[in-house]
Scaffold this motif. Structure first.
Motif, mmCIF file in Angstrom:
data_model
loop_
_atom_site.group_PDB
_atom_site.id
_atom_site.type_symbol
_atom_site.label_atom_id
_atom_site.label_comp_id
_atom_site.label_asym_id
_atom_site.label_seq_id
_atom_site.Cartn_x
_atom_site.Cartn_y
_atom_site.Cartn_z
ATOM 1 N N LEU A 1 71.003 83.036 20.672
ATOM 2 C CA LEU A 1 72.421 83.134 20.992
ATOM 3 C C LEU A 1 72.800 84.557 21.382
ATOM 4 N N LYS A 2 72.189 85.535 20.740
ATOM 5 C CA LYS A 2 72.484 86.934 21.056
ATOM 6 C C LYS A 2 71.988 87.324 22.444
ATOM 7 N N GLN A 3 71.115 86.528 23.025
ATOM 8 C CA GLN A 3 70.632 86.780 24.385
ATOM 9 C C GLN A 3 71.508 86.111 25.439
ATOM 10 N N SER A 4 72.438 85.273 24.998
ATOM 11 C CA SER A 4 73.259 84.517 25.954
ATOM 12 C C SER A 4 74.274 85.424 26.659
ATOM 13 N N LYS A 5 74.671 85.010 27.850
ATOM 14 C CA LYS A 5 75.690 85.727 28.613
ATOM 15 C C LYS A 5 76.998 85.761 27.826
ATOM 16 N N GLU A 6 77.333 84.664 27.168
ATOM 17 C CA GLU A 6 78.578 84.589 26.407
ATOM 18 C C GLU A 6 78.619 85.646 25.306
ATOM 19 N N TYR A 7 77.518 85.776 24.592
ATOM 20 C CA TYR A 7 77.479 86.764 23.514
ATOM 21 C C TYR A 7 77.524 88.188 24.080
ATOM 22 N N GLN A 8 76.772 88.436 25.127
ATOM 23 C CA GLN A 8 76.750 89.770 25.741
ATOM 24 C C GLN A 8 78.143 90.143 26.264
ATOM 25 N N ASP A 9 78.822 89.206 26.917
ATOM 26 C CA ASP A 9 80.178 89.459 27.406
ATOM 27 C C ASP A 9 81.133 89.739 26.242
ATOM 28 N N PHE A 10 80.982 88.984 25.166
ATOM 29 C CA PHE A 10 81.836 89.185 23.993
ATOM 30 C C PHE A 10 81.641 90.576 23.405
ATOM 31 N N VAL A 11 80.398 90.991 23.242
ATOM 32 C CA VAL A 11 80.112 92.312 22.670
ATOM 33 C C VAL A 11 80.720 93.412 23.554
ATOM 34 N N ARG A 12 80.557 93.284 24.856
ATOM 35 C CA ARG A 12 81.135 94.275 25.781
ATOM 36 C C ARG A 12 82.656 94.330 25.640
ATOM 37 N N ALA A 13 83.294 93.176 25.663
ATOM 38 C CA ALA A 13 84.757 93.114 25.571
ATOM 39 C C ALA A 13 85.239 93.622 24.206
ATOM 40 N N ARG A 14 84.519 93.277 23.156
ATOM 41 C CA ARG A 14 84.879 93.754 21.811
ATOM 42 C C ARG A 14 84.784 95.273 21.746
ATOM 43 N N ASN A 15 83.747 95.843 22.330
ATOM 44 C CA ASN A 15 83.590 97.297 22.319
ATOM 45 C C ASN A 15 84.714 97.986 23.095
ATOM 46 N N VAL A 16 85.135 97.377 24.190
ATOM 47 C CA VAL A 16 86.223 97.964 24.988
ATOM 48 C C VAL A 16 87.530 97.923 24.204
ATOM 49 N N ILE A 17 87.856 96.777 23.622
ATOM 50 C CA ILE A 17 89.142 96.664 22.921
ATOM 51 C C ILE A 17 89.166 97.562 21.675
ATOM 52 N N ARG A 18 88.034 97.760 21.045
ATOM 53 C CA ARG A 18 87.974 98.604 19.846
ATOM 54 C C ARG A 18 88.257 100.082 20.138
ATOM 55 N N THR A 19 88.250 100.469 21.397
ATOM 56 C CA THR A 19 88.551 101.869 21.725
ATOM 57 C C THR A 19 90.048 102.158 21.606
ATOM 58 N N ASP A 20 90.876 101.119 21.497
ATOM 59 C CA ASP A 20 92.320 101.283 21.368
ATOM 60 C C ASP A 20 92.771 100.642 20.051
ATOM 61 N N GLU A 21 92.883 101.455 19.004
ATOM 62 C CA GLU A 21 93.230 100.935 17.675
ATOM 63 C C GLU A 21 94.590 100.253 17.654
ATOM 64 N N ASP A 22 95.554 100.799 18.400
ATOM 65 C CA ASP A 22 96.886 100.176 18.442
ATOM 66 C C ASP A 22 96.821 98.780 19.046
ATOM 67 N N LEU A 23 96.048 98.633 20.082
ATOM 68 C CA LEU A 23 95.904 97.337 20.736
ATOM 69 C C LEU A 23 95.243 96.330 19.792
ATOM 70 N N VAL A 24 94.232 96.758 19.075
ATOM 71 C CA VAL A 24 93.562 95.884 18.104
ATOM 72 C C VAL A 24 94.549 95.466 17.014
#
Length: 141
Positions: free
Chosen positions: A44-67
């Protein structure tokens, strides 16, 4: 449920075996299931869905107020769904309208889409895993 079903199968096959042998067999089956789960997790960690999720999660985590704002929105949304008297539609609509800017924020939108895609993938896996576990005579319950 899985442990019970395997115990049932083992008992039917090894009904003349002493109880300690059945416990060993049951333990081995559980270890094999755990190993299969670890293997599935790796896949599952090799899937496109998981990879996209990790990327998006890392981006949103850069803005604490947004989170924080997304977390508050989700919390309020859940509360309305769970505790509203009658039809919560009007309250949910108002909440969504009040937070329109948040929902349409590109970072939030990408995160929610990626999270939803991963969730659908995992739901599909769970559905596949559970297919056939319930005996046909109990499916109507």
């Amino acid at each position: 449920m899985i442990g019970y079903r395997f115990s049932e199968i083992v008992r039917s096959v090894f009904s003349d075996s002493p109880a300690w042998e059945l416990e060993i067999i049951n333990g081995v089956i559980k270890m094999e299931i755990a190993e299969l789960c670890r293997e599935l997790n790796r896949e599952l960690k090799q899937s496109k869905e998981y990879q996209d999720f990790v990327r998006a999660r890392n981006v949103i985590r850069t803005d604490e107020d947004l989170v924080r704002q997304l977390s508050e929105f989700r919390s309020r949304y859940r509360d309305i769904q769970m505790y509203a008297e009658g039809n919560p539609y009007d309250e949910l609509l108002r909440l969504t309208q009040e937070n329109d800017w948040l929902i349409h924020n590109s970072v939030v939108s990408e995160f929610l889409k990626a999270e939803n895609a991963l969730s659908r993938l995992v739901q599909g896996v769970v559905a596949s895993l559970s297919d056939g576990l319930i005996p046909e005579e109990q499916e109507e319950w």
